[in-house]
Structure formats: C-alpha cells, structure tokens
Scaffold this motif. Structure first.
Motif, PDB file in Angstrom:
ATOM      1  N   VAL A  46       0.834  -1.201   0.000  1.00 43.91           N
ATOM      2  CA  VAL A  46       0.000   0.000   0.000  1.00 43.91           C
ATOM      3  C   VAL A  46       0.865   1.246   0.000  1.00 43.91           C
ATOM      4  O   VAL A  46       0.592   2.207  -0.729  1.00 43.91           O
ATOM      5  CB  VAL A  46      -0.964  -0.015   1.209  1.00 43.91           C
ATOM      6  CG1 VAL A  46      -1.617   1.337   1.389  1.00 43.91           C
ATOM      7  CG2 VAL A  46      -2.022  -1.083   1.018  1.00 43.91           C
ATOM      8  N   LEU A  47       1.922   1.261   0.790  1.00 43.65           N
ATOM      9  CA  LEU A  47       2.809   2.421   0.820  1.00 43.65           C
ATOM     10  C   LEU A  47       3.512   2.606  -0.518  1.00 43.65           C
ATOM     11  O   LEU A  47       3.694   3.729  -0.978  1.00 43.65           O
ATOM     12  CB  LEU A  47       3.834   2.271   1.941  1.00 43.65           C
ATOM     13  CG  LEU A  47       3.282   2.403   3.359  1.00 43.65           C
ATOM     14  CD1 LEU A  47       4.377   2.154   4.379  1.00 43.65           C
ATOM     15  CD2 LEU A  47       2.655   3.754   3.580  1.00 43.65           C
ATOM     16  N   ALA A  48       3.912   1.532  -1.150  1.00 43.04           N
ATOM     17  CA  ALA A  48       4.566   1.638  -2.451  1.00 43.04           C
ATOM     18  C   ALA A  48       3.600   2.171  -3.495  1.00 43.04           C
ATOM     19  O   ALA A  48       3.971   2.978  -4.345  1.00 43.04           O
ATOM     20  CB  ALA A  48       5.109   0.277  -2.862  1.00 43.04           C
ATOM     21  N   GLN A  49       2.346   1.755  -3.454  1.00 45.57           N
ATOM     22  CA  GLN A  49       1.365   2.242  -4.426  1.00 45.57           C
ATOM     23  C   GLN A  49       1.057   3.707  -4.193  1.00 45.57           C
ATOM     24  O   GLN A  49       0.921   4.476  -5.134  1.00 45.57           O
ATOM     25  CB  GLN A  49       0.089   1.411  -4.330  1.00 45.57           C
ATOM     26  CG  GLN A  49       0.227   0.037  -4.904  1.00 45.57           C
ATOM     27  CD  GLN A  49      -1.024  -0.799  -4.712  1.00 45.57           C
ATOM     28  OE1 GLN A  49      -1.960  -0.374  -4.039  1.00 45.57           O
ATOM     29  NE2 GLN A  49      -1.043  -1.979  -5.295  1.00 45.57           N
ATOM     30  N   SER A  50       0.955   4.146  -2.951  1.00 43.48           N
ATOM     31  CA  SER A  50       0.633   5.542  -2.705  1.00 43.48           C
ATOM     32  C   SER A  50       1.794   6.437  -3.113  1.00 43.48           C
ATOM     33  O   SER A  50       1.589   7.536  -3.600  1.00 43.48           O
ATOM     34  CB  SER A  50       0.282   5.755  -1.231  1.00 43.48           C
ATOM     35  OG  SER A  50       1.416   5.510  -0.418  1.00 43.48           O
ATOM     36  N   SER A  51       3.020   5.979  -2.966  1.00 42.43           N
ATOM     37  CA  SER A  51       4.169   6.760  -3.396  1.00 42.43           C
ATOM     38  C   SER A  51       4.178   6.909  -4.918  1.00 42.43           C
ATOM     39  O   SER A  51       4.463   7.990  -5.440  1.00 42.43           O
ATOM     40  CB  SER A  51       5.457   6.083  -2.924  1.00 42.43           C
ATOM     41  OG  SER A  51       6.574   6.751  -3.427  1.00 42.43           O
ATOM     42  N   ALA A  52       3.859   5.840  -5.626  1.00 40.69           N
ATOM     43  CA  ALA A  52       3.804   5.913  -7.086  1.00 40.69           C
ATOM     44  C   ALA A  52       2.675   6.840  -7.532  1.00 40.69           C
ATOM     45  O   ALA A  52       2.828   7.595  -8.494  1.00 40.69           O
ATOM     46  CB  ALA A  52       3.611   4.526  -7.672  1.00 40.69           C
ATOM     47  N   GLY A  53       1.554   6.800  -6.826  1.00 42.13           N
ATOM     48  CA  GLY A  53       0.440   7.682  -7.160  1.00 42.13           C
ATOM     49  C   GLY A  53       0.772   9.143  -6.942  1.00 42.13           C
ATOM     50  O   GLY A  53       0.402  10.008  -7.744  1.00 42.13           O
ATOM     51  N   ILE A  54       1.480   9.423  -5.856  1.00 42.91           N
ATOM     52  CA  ILE A  54       1.881  10.803  -5.573  1.00 42.91           C
ATOM     53  C   ILE A  54       2.864  11.288  -6.631  1.00 42.91           C
ATOM     54  O   ILE A  54       2.777  12.428  -7.105  1.00 42.91           O
ATOM     55  CB  ILE A  54       2.467  10.917  -4.155  1.00 42.91           C
ATOM     56  CG1 ILE A  54       1.355  10.731  -3.130  1.00 42.91           C
ATOM     57  CG2 ILE A  54       3.162  12.257  -3.954  1.00 42.91           C
ATOM     58  CD1 ILE A  54       1.831  10.644  -1.707  1.00 42.91           C
ATOM     59  N   ASP A  55       3.798  10.428  -7.019  1.00 40.85           N
ATOM     60  CA  ASP A  55       4.748  10.808  -8.066  1.00 40.85           C
ATOM     61  C   ASP A  55       4.040  11.070  -9.396  1.00 40.85           C
ATOM     62  O   ASP A  55       4.378  12.014 -10.108  1.00 40.85           O
ATOM     63  CB  ASP A  55       5.799   9.710  -8.248  1.00 40.85           C
ATOM     64  CG  ASP A  55       6.733   9.607  -7.057  1.00 40.85           C
ATOM     65  OD1 ASP A  55       6.821  10.576  -6.280  1.00 40.85           O
ATOM     66  OD2 ASP A  55       7.363   8.538  -6.902  1.00 40.85           O
TER      67      ASP A  55
ATOM     68  N   THR B 204       2.216  14.404  -9.145  1.00 46.16           N
ATOM     69  CA  THR B 204       3.171  15.512  -9.229  1.00 46.16           C
ATOM     70  C   THR B 204       3.581  15.762 -10.672  1.00 46.16           C
ATOM     71  O   THR B 204       3.656  16.914 -11.119  1.00 46.16           O
ATOM     72  CB  THR B 204       4.406  15.200  -8.370  1.00 46.16           C
ATOM     73  OG1 THR B 204       3.998  14.984  -7.026  1.00 46.16           O
ATOM     74  CG2 THR B 204       5.402  16.333  -8.412  1.00 46.16           C
ATOM     75  N   ALA B 205       3.842  14.700 -11.400  1.00 47.61           N
ATOM     76  CA  ALA B 205       4.212  14.853 -12.810  1.00 47.61           C
ATOM     77  C   ALA B 205       3.056  15.439 -13.619  1.00 47.61           C
ATOM     78  O   ALA B 205       3.274  16.270 -14.506  1.00 47.61           O
ATOM     79  CB  ALA B 205       4.635  13.503 -13.383  1.00 47.61           C
ATOM     80  N   GLU B 206       1.847  15.016 -13.301  1.00 51.61           N
ATOM     81  CA  GLU B 206       0.664  15.522 -14.017  1.00 51.61           C
ATOM     82  C   GLU B 206       0.475  17.017 -13.770  1.00 51.61           C
ATOM     83  O   GLU B 206       0.243  17.789 -14.703  1.00 51.61           O
ATOM     84  CB  GLU B 206      -0.569  14.753 -13.552  1.00 51.61           C
ATOM     85  CG  GLU B 206      -1.824  15.068 -14.304  1.00 51.61           C
ATOM     86  CD  GLU B 206      -1.970  14.229 -15.551  1.00 51.61           C
ATOM     87  OE1 GLU B 206      -2.758  14.646 -16.413  1.00 51.61           O
ATOM     88  OE2 GLU B 206      -1.311  13.196 -15.667  1.00 51.61           O
ATOM     89  N   VAL B 207       0.588  17.431 -12.516  1.00 50.87           N
ATOM     90  CA  VAL B 207       0.429  18.853 -12.199  1.00 50.87           C
ATOM     91  C   VAL B 207       1.557  19.664 -12.814  1.00 50.87           C
ATOM     92  O   VAL B 207       1.332  20.755 -13.346  1.00 50.87           O
ATOM     93  CB  VAL B 207       0.373  19.047 -10.661  1.00 50.87           C
ATOM     94  CG1 VAL B 207       0.489  20.510 -10.289  1.00 50.87           C
ATOM     95  CG2 VAL B 207      -0.919  18.482 -10.108  1.00 50.87           C
ATOM     96  N   SER B 208       2.775  19.142 -12.774  1.00 47.85           N
ATOM     97  CA  SER B 208       3.915  19.863 -13.348  1.00 47.85           C
ATOM     98  C   SER B 208       3.764  20.050 -14.851  1.00 47.85           C
ATOM     99  O   SER B 208       4.257  21.035 -15.407  1.00 47.85           O
ATOM    100  CB  SER B 208       5.212  19.119 -13.052  1.00 47.85           C
ATOM    101  OG  SER B 208       5.444  19.081 -11.661  1.00 47.85           O
TER     102      SER B 208
ATOM    103  N   PHE C  37       6.495  28.718  -8.069  1.00 46.58           N
ATOM    104  CA  PHE C  37       6.041  27.823  -6.993  1.00 46.58           C
ATOM    105  C   PHE C  37       6.094  26.354  -7.397  1.00 46.58           C
ATOM    106  O   PHE C  37       6.477  25.510  -6.611  1.00 46.58           O
ATOM    107  CB  PHE C  37       4.609  28.206  -6.583  1.00 46.58           C
ATOM    108  CG  PHE C  37       4.106  27.477  -5.379  1.00 46.58           C
ATOM    109  CD1 PHE C  37       4.611  27.738  -4.142  1.00 46.58           C
ATOM    110  CD2 PHE C  37       3.122  26.504  -5.512  1.00 46.58           C
ATOM    111  CE1 PHE C  37       4.154  27.056  -3.022  1.00 46.58           C
ATOM    112  CE2 PHE C  37       2.646  25.809  -4.412  1.00 46.58           C
ATOM    113  CZ  PHE C  37       3.165  26.099  -3.162  1.00 46.58           C
ATOM    114  N   PHE C  38       5.725  26.054  -8.627  1.00 44.70           N
ATOM    115  CA  PHE C  38       5.666  24.663  -9.066  1.00 44.70           C
ATOM    116  C   PHE C  38       6.889  24.199  -9.839  1.00 44.70           C
ATOM    117  O   PHE C  38       6.985  23.050 -10.218  1.00 44.70           O
ATOM    118  CB  PHE C  38       4.423  24.431  -9.930  1.00 44.70           C
ATOM    119  CG  PHE C  38       3.161  24.377  -9.121  1.00 44.70           C
ATOM    120  CD1 PHE C  38       2.846  23.267  -8.395  1.00 44.70           C
ATOM    121  CD2 PHE C  38       2.312  25.465  -9.102  1.00 44.70           C
ATOM    122  CE1 PHE C  38       1.679  23.225  -7.654  1.00 44.70           C
ATOM    123  CE2 PHE C  38       1.139  25.431  -8.364  1.00 44.70           C
ATOM    124  CZ  PHE C  38       0.840  24.306  -7.640  1.00 44.70           C
ATOM    125  N   ALA C  39       7.814  25.071 -10.113  1.00 41.73           N
ATOM    126  CA  ALA C  39       9.005  24.662 -10.890  1.00 41.73           C
ATOM    127  C   ALA C  39      10.074  24.054 -10.025  1.00 41.73           C
ATOM    128  O   ALA C  39      10.128  23.960  -8.912  1.00 41.73           O
ATOM    129  CB  ALA C  39       9.578  25.848 -11.623  1.00 41.73           C
TER     130      ALA C  39
END
Length: 100
Positions: free
Chosen positions: A22-31, A34-38, A98-100
């Motif tokens: 679960v922790l590994a999946q949430s880390s991948a989701g956050i990454d 982040t890439a999507e927002v960037s 802010f996002f760069a």
C-alpha cells in the motif's frame, strides 16, 4: 521465549507485506500526480500572462478614451487597470516559481 503459532505468524507476515504494498502504491500515485500537475504549470502560467497582456491593452484603450473625453477620474481608472494587469502577470510568474 514464547513462539507465535503458524496462523498468527502468517497473519503478521500478510499485514506487513500488505502495508508495504500500500505504501509503495501511494508513493507511485503521488509521483504520478506531481508529474501531471507539473505538466500543466507552464501552459496555465503562460495563459494567465497572456490574459494579463490582453487586459492591459483593453485597459489602455479605455483609459485613453476617458482621457480624450476629459473625464476627471482618469487617475482612478489607470490605477485600477494597471493593478489588475500587474496582478495577473504576477500570478503567472508566481505559479511558475512555486511549481518549478
């Protein structure tokens, strides 16, 4: 020293393995988020700056028309349009920083 029965040891192992997954999946989701927002930051920032430029042009024309017609509150109109244009341009720059 007391030993764990096989059933309880199995449940403990499954709990630890499940938590790790679960922790590994949430880390991948956050990454991924982040890439999507960037990827959206530059186009949105450029759009806001372009809107600020258009607002500045429209404001300049409206202030010029007021000035030519002899209105007394031209100073107030200049400050209002200049403030709106400055705000939009600064928001675009701050979003990039802010996002760069």
């Amino acid at each position: 020293m007391k030993r764990l029965p096989k059933k309880e040891a199995l449940w403990l192992f499954l709990f630890i393995a499940g938590t790790y997954t679960v922790l590994a999946q949430s880390s991948a989701g956050i990454d991924q988020a982040t890439a999507e927002v960037s990827s959206y930051v530059d186009p949105v920032s450029n759009l806001i700056i372009a809107i600020g430029a258009v607002v500045g042009l429209i404001g300049g024309v409206r202030v010029y028309i007021k000035w030519q017609s002899g209105d007394q509150d031209t100073q107030k109109a200049i400050m209002g349009w200049f403030g709106a244009c400055l705000f939009l341009i600064l928001v675009g720059v701050v979003i990039k920083a802010f996002f760069a």
